[in-house]
Design an enzyme around this catalytic site. Structure first.
Site, PDB file in Angstrom:
ATOM      1  N   GLU B  29       0.842  -1.190   0.000  1.00  0.00           N
ATOM      2  CA  GLU B  29       0.000   0.000   0.000  1.00  0.00           C
ATOM      3  C   GLU B  29       0.878   1.241   0.000  1.00  0.00           C
ATOM      4  O   GLU B  29       1.756   1.371   0.849  1.00  0.00           O
ATOM      5  CB  GLU B  29      -0.915  -0.022   1.235  1.00  0.00           C
ATOM      6  CG  GLU B  29      -1.907  -1.168   1.186  1.00  0.00           C
ATOM      7  CD  GLU B  29      -2.387  -1.603   2.561  1.00  0.00           C
ATOM      8  OE1 GLU B  29      -2.291  -0.821   3.510  1.00  0.00           O
ATOM      9  OE2 GLU B  29      -2.839  -2.766   2.676  1.00  0.00           O
ATOM     10  N   GLU B  60      -4.260  -6.641   2.881  1.00  0.00           N
ATOM     11  CA  GLU B  60      -3.034  -7.255   3.395  1.00  0.00           C
ATOM     12  C   GLU B  60      -2.950  -8.756   3.164  1.00  0.00           C
ATOM     13  O   GLU B  60      -1.894  -9.261   2.757  1.00  0.00           O
ATOM     14  CB  GLU B  60      -2.854  -6.936   4.880  1.00  0.00           C
ATOM     15  CG  GLU B  60      -2.380  -5.519   5.179  1.00  0.00           C
ATOM     16  CD  GLU B  60      -3.478  -4.484   5.120  1.00  0.00           C
ATOM     17  OE1 GLU B  60      -4.650  -4.864   4.911  1.00  0.00           O
ATOM     18  OE2 GLU B  60      -3.171  -3.288   5.283  1.00  0.00           O
ATOM     19  N   ASP B  85       1.625  -4.190  12.865  1.00  0.00           N
ATOM     20  CA  ASP B  85       0.349  -4.423  13.547  1.00  0.00           C
ATOM     21  C   ASP B  85      -0.684  -5.057  12.621  1.00  0.00           C
ATOM     22  O   ASP B  85      -1.661  -5.629  13.095  1.00  0.00           O
ATOM     23  CB  ASP B  85      -0.214  -3.104  14.057  1.00  0.00           C
ATOM     24  CG  ASP B  85       0.779  -2.327  14.898  1.00  0.00           C
ATOM     25  OD1 ASP B  85       0.562  -2.222  16.104  1.00  0.00           O
ATOM     26  OD2 ASP B  85       1.781  -1.823  14.343  1.00  0.00           O
ATOM     27  N   PHE B  86      -0.497  -4.941  11.319  1.00  0.00           N
ATOM     28  CA  PHE B  86      -1.470  -5.522  10.380  1.00  0.00           C
ATOM     29  C   PHE B  86      -1.120  -6.964  10.038  1.00  0.00           C
ATOM     30  O   PHE B  86      -1.786  -7.598   9.219  1.00  0.00           O
ATOM     31  CB  PHE B  86      -1.550  -4.702   9.084  1.00  0.00           C
ATOM     32  CG  PHE B  86      -1.691  -3.213   9.288  1.00  0.00           C
ATOM     33  CD1 PHE B  86      -2.245  -2.713  10.455  1.00  0.00           C
ATOM     34  CD2 PHE B  86      -1.275  -2.320   8.317  1.00  0.00           C
ATOM     35  CE1 PHE B  86      -2.372  -1.334  10.654  1.00  0.00           C
ATOM     36  CE2 PHE B  86      -1.403  -0.947   8.501  1.00  0.00           C
ATOM     37  CZ  PHE B  86      -1.944  -0.453   9.675  1.00  0.00           C
ATOM     38  N   ILE B  87      -0.085  -7.476  10.637  1.00  0.00           N
ATOM     39  CA  ILE B  87       0.360  -8.822  10.304  1.00  0.00           C
ATOM     40  C   ILE B  87      -0.675  -9.863  10.742  1.00  0.00           C
ATOM     41  O   ILE B  87      -0.719 -10.964  10.197  1.00  0.00           O
ATOM     42  CB  ILE B  87       1.750  -9.098  10.943  1.00  0.00           C
ATOM     43  CG1 ILE B  87       2.533 -10.130  10.128  1.00  0.00           C
ATOM     44  CG2 ILE B  87       1.624  -9.545  12.392  1.00  0.00           C
ATOM     45  CD1 ILE B  87       4.001 -10.262  10.550  1.00  0.00           C
ATOM     46  N   HIS B 129      -1.054   0.465  16.186  1.00  0.00           N
ATOM     47  CA  HIS B 129      -0.020   0.977  15.270  1.00  0.00           C
ATOM     48  C   HIS B 129       1.337   1.125  15.963  1.00  0.00           C
ATOM     49  O   HIS B 129       2.162   1.939  15.523  1.00  0.00           O
ATOM     50  CB  HIS B 129      -0.425   2.348  14.703  1.00  0.00           C
ATOM     51  CG  HIS B 129      -1.400   2.294  13.567  1.00  0.00           C
ATOM     52  ND1 HIS B 129      -2.704   1.910  13.728  1.00  0.00           N
ATOM     53  CD2 HIS B 129      -1.275   2.564  12.233  1.00  0.00           C
ATOM     54  CE1 HIS B 129      -3.330   1.970  12.563  1.00  0.00           C
ATOM     55  NE2 HIS B 129      -2.491   2.353  11.638  1.00  0.00           N
TER      56      HIS B 129
HETATM   57  C1  LIG Z   1      -5.530  -2.925   7.756  1.00  0.00           C
HETATM   58  C2  LIG Z   1      -4.931  -1.591   7.552  1.00  0.00           C
HETATM   59  N1  LIG Z   1      -4.181  -1.380   6.462  1.00  0.00           N
HETATM   60  C3  LIG Z   1      -3.622  -0.181   6.255  1.00  0.00           C
HETATM   61  C4  LIG Z   1      -3.785   0.828   7.149  1.00  0.00           C
HETATM   62  C5  LIG Z   1      -3.104   2.168   6.930  1.00  0.00           C
HETATM   63  N2  LIG Z   1      -4.112   3.131   6.544  1.00  0.00           N
HETATM   64  C6  LIG Z   1      -4.714   3.905   7.454  1.00  0.00           C
HETATM   65  S1  LIG Z   1      -5.933   4.825   6.790  1.00  0.00           S
HETATM   66  C7  LIG Z   1      -5.632   4.202   5.260  1.00  0.00           C
HETATM   67  C8  LIG Z   1      -6.456   4.653   4.107  1.00  0.00           C
HETATM   68  C9  LIG Z   1      -7.857   4.269   4.338  1.00  0.00           C
HETATM   69  O1  LIG Z   1      -8.627   4.753   3.322  1.00  0.00           O
HETATM   70  P1  LIG Z   1     -10.185   4.792   3.487  1.00  0.00           P
HETATM   71  O2  LIG Z   1     -10.653   3.490   3.997  1.00  0.00           O
HETATM   72  O3  LIG Z   1     -10.749   5.240   2.204  1.00  0.00           O
HETATM   73  O4  LIG Z   1     -10.452   5.839   4.628  1.00  0.00           O
HETATM   74  P2  LIG Z   1     -10.145   7.377   4.596  1.00  0.00           P
HETATM   75  O5  LIG Z   1      -8.797   7.567   5.204  1.00  0.00           O
HETATM   76  O6  LIG Z   1     -10.189   7.836   3.193  1.00  0.00           O
HETATM   77  O7  LIG Z   1     -11.209   7.993   5.424  1.00  0.00           O
HETATM   78  C10 LIG Z   1      -4.603   3.280   5.287  1.00  0.00           C
HETATM   79  C11 LIG Z   1      -4.103   2.552   4.120  1.00  0.00           C
HETATM   80  C12 LIG Z   1      -4.557   0.560   8.296  1.00  0.00           C
HETATM   81  N3  LIG Z   1      -4.744   1.467   9.250  1.00  0.00           N
HETATM   82  N4  LIG Z   1      -5.132  -0.647   8.465  1.00  0.00           N
END
Ligand SMILES: Cc1ncc(C[n+]2csc(CCOP(=O)(O)OP(=O)(O)O)c2C)c(N)n1
Ligand SMILES: Cc1ncc(C[n+]2csc(CCOP(=O)(O)OP(=O)(O)O)c2C)c(N)n1
Ligand SMILES: [Mg+2]
Ligand SMILES: [Mg+2]
Lengths: 345, 332, 332, 345
Positions: B29, B60, B85-87, B129
């Site tokens: 990502e 993931e 933490d996402f593992i 996190h």
């Molecule tokens: C399982 C997981 N993967 C990656 C992340 C890192 N991360 C935090 S917010 C985000 C983007 C999320 O996008 P969206 O669901 O559209 O929510 P938005 O931030 O746009 O409100 C990511 C990749 C996470 N917190 N949890």
């Protein structure tokens, strides 16, 4: 458990007020960060997504919900106390979670907030469980999961939607599509971009609503909530735009100023204000008063958060397990047992 | 020899490895356009294009699973988890698929992939996190586990990971990305798989890795001021772990402590302590001590977060106690 | 007091608990019509209906996640994973959600759920259906971990788990389901959370749990024949773990070994050994030994599978070695 | 990398022969178990699902695939050696995986078999990775995941389909719907039962084919394989019936004899035989010869597996890591280091 029905115009004005409060709150969260008073920088503002109030206003007392990392607006929409929220975001003892959760982990059992989640998609299956509870107890409650477009890529969403349809659960999956997951525009994460189509393929009542128009969202939400209460689970995509960066440090270099200008022109707060005025539901002075009141309220929340005291160090061992069970033993105590007096034969 | 940050060293390792090995691809990502949540992969997509630097949806389990399949078919994928933490949602693909394929299939199919991720506290990022979850990985035969602490190791261990025939879990520390240090792209700190002594000492051995190495070294400096000489060893490659040099050092000094940031129960520190306790039994003057994160989730409050993991001060105090038998104040 | 199998004792516990607590629901694959892959939940759907005994699609992450949500809203769900090997895909819901909710939310929202599953070898079910993964659970603050070895414990520990305010991971052993033993529904083997001494002895302590308890007891019998008296302690509730009785026993005998079926690196055995090594240091005549599964995936060949985990013979030989210092033949 | 095109009738006869070989193989697996010669009882027979040959025959040399726990038939369809397969199922040293994998973990790198999987859905994302390899190298290969209807409930399938569509991968998701996941009929696991509809919602080329008719499956498979090779990923549901129990111990008490009779009447092998005869592609004697030959071949495989030697104990430490890296140290060696000579100061 029926909502008190207010005259439509009053309710619309309430929704405007709520959206304005959300926006003001988020602006203060930005200030909190700039003052160096927030706990960390993982603060995700929901500015531009205030039309979610159309969904929160379609819920009733007793209904529950989970949110994602960008959940301040949803919670305010459900009655969250801005002062306690802000204190939590500042990591303070009288915050909602005693300074343990922060912006991404606010919850309020009393108001039905089952928790904000920092795992994308993490809170979604919890409404399936809540739905089982309400189905089994015939309580008439519904449960709503709020999440972003990013969570549309998490497998657990589809597992959850399938269960909801299979078991006829009183739940709604509410996707706030702000067009971005961090720096990834939704067309770079979705092979095929019809989100309601996906939900429909799993047997859900699925709709998309214009996130620049809180009343359109509300109409869809009311319909879906009514169906959900009868055991037909729903899916709602709110088509919005993330006005600012992903978190406080992100300046969104991956999008053009033109795109941002177009996106920000789809402003649900400004649109609602214009509509109130145009439809004669409130005059400019009244609307200004609402705005000012919201600002003052959130100023107080900010001041409260800054003034509040941080949690005492020893609180870190509390709430790992339920009260009444022994707390984890601090290392200092363990080391004393190993090296201290009496530790040697 | 140049000065570099830990972040840039990792980036340089990816950049250099991709230049010489066209089978290396990155999947994760925000690794492309965004350049990585912590900026590690900045610009790589411009150099190597979107076919090799692949921005993935927030999926993931499938990211790790796709890396497994790419590795099986001739690529050398570097999958990235933005946070360790996402593992949790990927442990099936990691532990049941990546780790076991070679074995289950009788040696036919290897999975030469690297899972890059980062962990640890320091940013008030709260319970989901900020974790240090290497113990789950260490308990999984078939995986290799690498956690660099220095700038030079960040580069070389990643380069070396990218030549392994088996899956490597490579865990960086979010608190080290901006740390500066010497990078010598021609000379690794030590052999692949071997611990490195970062400081010699006669009174006790402190075994550590990742960010806690630096707290341990700071503690050792303070200890030296009061006449206690701590040897500090960086474990680096945690599984398989080369015990011989650790055993030698512990037998020599008779006192040791293992310092990690992870929740101490069930941690890598416990494993290392158990191994040293059994092999060095007759040489020990004192029990092998473990210092780690408190057995709690990580709180968001900066003060609580800081207080929940070892500091140089705590390491110093404990080491001093171990050597001099004078209890620190807080142990009253 | 009746005779029961381990399987029936678990079933009885569910049956009795559901009768007195209408908030208990079961969610899992094949728990209803099929009666459970190992027959544990047979007939419960007839007694309690499909609203309380819920056959779930093959969606382990959402099964655990749904249990979390049900627990948060007033139910007491028992989620079932057919094999503990599938826990990998649920570790996010288990470790980031179930375990941390109470903490992250400042004590507001508890998750009183039980995750029932089974693990271990013995059926030539190969690398993805034979594991012992309790170490991952033990490394997660907020979770309770329970692994019954006896018929009576199968009943009582499950009943007690179903009164806890926090999530309990309850791991059965596939090799014990048909084992018979005494069940006294009025009298537990010991207090919730406390280890139980299954056999007294003066020469060494063998600490074990789940199926390895029985191998340990068989080993102790053989040891007794040659004059070595082993105390055998059943850990039962592995986290939080009540160390006091273990420490007492080890100080008394000066020798101990921890026996588990799990891969030994990073295992519960390592944690227990590390704790005992540090607390009993001056009392130890010998190092705390660990016996566990070899550090490999589980092979399907029955002979290899058997050979990869401790047997009564191996435990006996090792214990004798530890006490008498006479090396067994295989250690030549 | 084009398949040699045979005259259609010969190819159809080949497909019949292949299905017959699969059925005979599976029958011998049942015997192996009854003789107490299998490694364990986790043997899942694909009897009734032989029309999967329609898909395997649409693949080409160099194409790769993953299978689920019920994958014997698929592998035979791709050229698997029955003797080595049977030996593996018996846990023997000269089985495909040296007696380490067994029925649920057969693989053959040379034939493109990337591995059978005992985790429902576990092998699905691997074809996404294979697809990336083939896309990047422009090799013209495709990769196919074979899995059951049960895997339609695994989130990782949807994550994988989305990636395949987003990245235009040369892959096919092939769902062998035998109507059951263990004791759960598909209507008790799917809230809405249109599986191709789900795949379509993710942007895939999606089809359903009659699993009683291998030629219908083959037609669909050829189309999907052709599209996949051009970067348009596909989904194929083969609508079949699981003739026997889930595994060797299961007597399927959860279904009625009537249902089973109806299901078993949808026999792809019998149907193909009848069709060969009716269309004059082979006469009864020729078909009998094919059947006998298949039986003899599988008898030999069975005998071979029983006679083969089990792996030596020390092999358990091999192949945890690649050759050339030290194997895990056996506990005996570790204990010697701790208790043996030289272990004490
Ligand atoms: C399982 C997981 N993967 C990656 C992340 C890192 N991360 C935090 S917010 C985000 C983007 C999320 O996008 P969206 O669901 O559209 O929510 P938005 O931030 O746009 O409100 C990511 C990749 C996470 N917190 N949890
Ligand atoms: C992740 C996972 N969950 C559960 C199981 C147990 N299990 C093995 S096969 C099976 C049914 C699978 O059904 P389906 O996918 O339709 O395949 P079929 O057996 O019908 O061929 C189940 C539940 C498993 N092996 N893996
Ligand atoms: Mg978004
Ligand atoms: Mg099926």
């Amino acid at each position: 458990m029926n909502a008190v029905t207010k005259p439509a115009n009053t309710a619309a004005l309430d929704r405007y007020r709520m959206m304005r409060r959300i926006r003001s709150f988020e602006e203060r969260v930005g200030e909190l960060f700039l003052k160096g008073e927030s706990a960390g920088s993982m603060l995700h503002l929901s500015i531009g997504e205030e039309a979610v109030v159309g969904m929160t206003a379609a819920m009733q007392a007793g209904d529950t919900f989970t949110t994602h990392h960008r959940g301040h607006g949803v919670f305010i929409g459900r009655g969250g106390d801005p002062a306690r929220m802000m204190a939590e975001i500042a990591g303070k003892e009288d915050g909602y979670c005693r300074g343990k959760g922060g912006s991404m982990h606010i919850a309020d059992r009393a108001l039905g907030h089952l928790g904000a989640n920092a795992i994308v998609g993490g809170g979604i299956p919890h409404i399936v469980g809540a739905g089982l509870t309400y189905r089994n107890t015939r309580s008439g409650q519904i449960s709503v999961a709020f999440f972003g477009d990013g969570a549309m890529s998490q497998g657990i969403l589809y597992e959850s939607m399938n269960m909801a349809a299979l078991w006829h659960l009183p739940v709604i999956f509410c996707c706030i599509n702000n067009q971005y997951g961090m720096g990834t525009r939704v067309d770079r994460s979705a092979g095929h971009r019809d989100f309601p189509g996906r939900a429909e393929a799993f047997g859900l009542n699925a709709m998309r609503a214009d996130g620049a128009d809180v009343e359109a969202v509300h109409d869809a939400a009311r319909f879906l909530a009514g169906s959900a209460r009868e055991g037909r689970p729903g899916f709602l995509e709110i088509d919005a735009y993330r006005f600012y960066g992903h978190a406080r440090m992100d300046k969104s270099p991956y999008r053009t100023p033109e795109e941002e200008a177009t996106g920000r022109a789809r402003d649900p707060v400004a649109n609602a204000r214009a509509r109130m005025a145009a439809e004669g539901l409130a005059n400019t002075a009244e609307l200004d008063a609402i705005d000012t009141e919201a600002g003052t309220e959130m100023d107080h929340a900010l001041a409260h958060a800054i003034a509040a005291t941080p949690p005492a160090l020893a609180t870190m061992f509390q709430d790992v397990y339920a009260p009444g069970t022994p707390a984890p033993r601090p290392h200092a105590a363990r080391l004393m047992h190993v090296l201290g007096e009496g530790a040697r034969a | 020899m140049i000065e570099s940050t830990y972040r840039d060293a990792i980036r340089q390792a990816l950049l250099d490895a991709m230049a010489v090995d066209p089978s290396i691809i990155l999947i994760g990502e925000e690794v492309g356009l965004y350049g990585g949540a912590y900026g590690v992969t900045k610009g790589l997509i411009d150099l190597y294009g979107p076919e090799r630097v692949i921005d993935a949806p927030i999926s993931e389990p499938a990211i790790v699973g796709a890396a497994v399949g790419a590795a099986m078919t001739g690529m050398r994928p570097v999958a990235e988890l933005m946070y360790v933490d996402f593992i949790g949602m990927t442990m099936d693909q990691l532990a049941n698929q990546a780790a076991k394929s070679r074995y289950m299939f009788g040696g036919q199919i290897g999975v030469p992939m690297v899972l890059r991720t980062q962990g640890g506290t320091g940013r008030s990022a709260a319970a989901q996190h900020s974790q240090s979850l290497e113990a789950w990985v260490m308990h999984t035969p078939g995986l290799r586990l690498v956690m660099p602490a220095t700038v030079n190791d960040a580069y070389h261990l990643l380069r070396q990971s990218l030549t392994q025939a088996d899956p490597v879990v490579f865990i960086e520390h979010k608190g080290l990305y901006t740390m500066k240090g010497a990078l010598d792209v021609d000379t690794p700190d030590g052999a692949w798989g071997a611990p490195v002594t970062r400081r010699a000492g006669r009174d006790l051995v402190i075994l550590s890795y990742s960010r806690m190495l630096h707290e341990s070294l700071a503690a050792a400096d303070r200890l030296a001021a009061s006449g206690v000489e701590a040897e500090v060893i960086d474990l680096r490659c945690l599984n398989p772990l080369d015990m011989a040099p650790l055993i030698e050092a512990v037998k020599r000094t008779g006192r040791a402590m293992v310092v990690t940031e992870a929740v101490v129960t069930g941690s890598v520190a416990s494993e290392v302590a158990a191994r040293l306790s059994e092999t060095c039994f007759d040489w020990l003057e004192e029990p092998i001590l473990r210092l780690g994160g408190e057995d709690i989730p990580i709180p968001v409050s900066p003060a609580l977060e800081r207080g929940s993991i070892p500091s140089a001060q705590l390491i110093h105090d404990t080491a001093r106690w171990l050597v001099t038998r004078e209890a620190p104040e807080w142990a009253a």
